[in-house]
Design a protein around this motif. Structure first.
Motif, short mmCIF file in Angstrom:
data_model
loop_
_atom_site.label_atom_id
_atom_site.label_comp_id
_atom_site.label_asym_id
_atom_site.label_seq_id
_atom_site.Cartn_x
_atom_site.Cartn_y
_atom_site.Cartn_z
N ARG A 3 38.35 29.97 46.84
CA ARG A 3 38.10 31.27 47.07
C ARG A 3 37.81 32.00 45.99
NH1 ARG A 3 43.63 31.82 50.42
NH2 ARG A 3 42.99 31.02 52.26
N LEU A 4 38.34 31.68 44.85
CA LEU A 4 38.16 32.13 43.65
C LEU A 4 36.88 32.00 42.79
CD1 LEU A 4 39.62 34.09 41.39
CD2 LEU A 4 40.48 32.19 40.34
N THR A 44 44.51 29.56 37.88
CA THR A 44 43.67 30.60 37.17
C THR A 44 43.03 29.83 35.86
OG1 THR A 44 45.49 31.55 35.95
CG2 THR A 44 45.03 32.66 38.12
N PHE A 45 43.56 28.82 35.55
CA PHE A 45 42.98 28.11 34.32
C PHE A 45 42.06 26.90 34.76
CE2 PHE A 45 47.07 30.05 32.94
CZ PHE A 45 46.99 30.60 31.77
N ARG A 73 34.13 33.89 46.43
CA ARG A 73 34.04 35.33 45.66
C ARG A 73 34.72 36.36 46.87
NH1 ARG A 73 33.41 33.63 40.72
NH2 ARG A 73 32.60 35.70 40.31
N VAL A 74 35.55 35.89 47.79
CA VAL A 74 36.07 36.94 48.45
C VAL A 74 36.91 38.09 47.84
CG1 VAL A 74 35.91 35.29 50.25
CG2 VAL A 74 38.16 35.49 49.01
N TYR A 75 37.57 37.84 46.70
CA TYR A 75 38.38 38.61 45.98
C TYR A 75 37.61 39.78 45.40
CZ TYR A 75 41.87 34.80 46.65
OH TYR A 75 42.66 33.74 46.86
N GLU A 132 47.84 24.63 48.70
CA GLU A 132 47.22 25.83 49.14
C GLU A 132 46.80 26.80 47.95
OE1 GLU A 132 46.10 29.21 51.55
OE2 GLU A 132 46.51 27.10 51.86
N THR A 133 47.65 26.84 46.92
CA THR A 133 47.36 27.58 45.92
C THR A 133 46.33 27.03 44.73
OG1 THR A 133 49.41 27.02 44.67
CG2 THR A 133 49.45 29.14 45.83
#
Length: 251
Positions: A83-84, A160-161, A88-90, A75-76
């Motif tokens: 999404r990230l 994030t990396f 671009r939902v964030y 999931e992560t």
């Protein structure tokens, strides 16, 4: 006041319209195959498993831990990465009362719930197969939340990396060997001393120790140590993810 729960509700609303049964199938099917093929198959050749248990009962907690781990990590590192990087939902969420910390906590909480649902279903399979023999095993359900939290926090930090889709292969390059060598199918004592020290540091080993101690009715100090290890791992991963997401989304 944190609004992270709003993100969890958003994901739940999306999931209920996108075949939620796939979540259960993905979390149960693979560990069930390992349990039946190795736990019962090879287990027929073994008169008694480690610690005096039936071999299938020894393997089952490790596969339950693996189910929680895989659900949280997939999931992560998978869904959230898209999404990230693409959806671009964030950025849109940050125009609402949600802040970066809400997003990080909400995503980890959502991954925890998915991991707990998949693990609970697999626990039901284990119980139906007659591999649960102690009331301590009931604590395995909340324990899977701790495991999912640890891997969700770490997975979000790793995401994030990841700059390219091919970088997900590095995640699997770590996950698969850890699954094979973190005492999933045999005890720690089979390794020489220096290798044991390395294996003990693996998060899946600590996850397995936590569930194995509860499900085999051998809850002791190792269970407490494993739970503390996983909580610290999850908090550290969440802290890194929060800082990294802030730099990525607010630049």
């Amino acid at each position: 006041m944190s609004s992270a729960h709003l993100l969890v509700l958003r994901h739940f609303w999306v999931l209920r319209h996108r075949r939620p049964w796939t979540l259960i199938v993905n979390g149960v099917f693979e560990p069930f195959l390992y349990l039946t093929s190795i736990g019962f198959g090879i287990g027929q050749l073994i008169t008694s498993g480690p610690q005096g248990s039936a071999y299938a009962a020894f393997v089952a907690p490790a596969l339950l831990a693996t189910s929680a781990m895989n659900s949280a990590v997939n999931e992560t590192t998978g869904t959230i990465w898209f999404r990230l990087r693409f959806e671009r939902v964030y950025e849109a969420m940050l125009t609402t009362p949600l802040n970066v910390s809400d997003i990080a906590v909400g995503e980890v909480a959502s991954a925890m719930l998915r991991g707990a649902v998949a693990s609970s279903c697999f626990f039901g399979v284990i119980a139906a197969l007659g591999l649960v023999h102690t009331w301590w095993a009931l604590l395995a359900i909340p324990a899977t939340l701790v495991i999912a939290f640890a891997f969700a926090g770490a997975g979000l930090a790793v995401t994030t990396f990841l700059r390219d889709f091919t970088h997900h292969q590095y995640v699997q390059l770590f996950m698969l060997p850890m699954f094979l060598f973190a005492t999933t199918f045999y005890p720690l004592s089979v390794y020489p001393g220096p290798i044991q020290a390395v294996v003990v540091c693996l998060p899946l080993y600590q996850s397995t120790e936590l569930l194995r101690g509860l499900m085999l009715g051998q809850a002791g100090h190792s269970v407490v140590i494993a739970a503390a290890y996983l909580l610290i791992m999850g908090l550290f991963g969440l802290w890194i993810a929060d800082r990294r997401l802030g730099r990525m989304l607010l630049r």
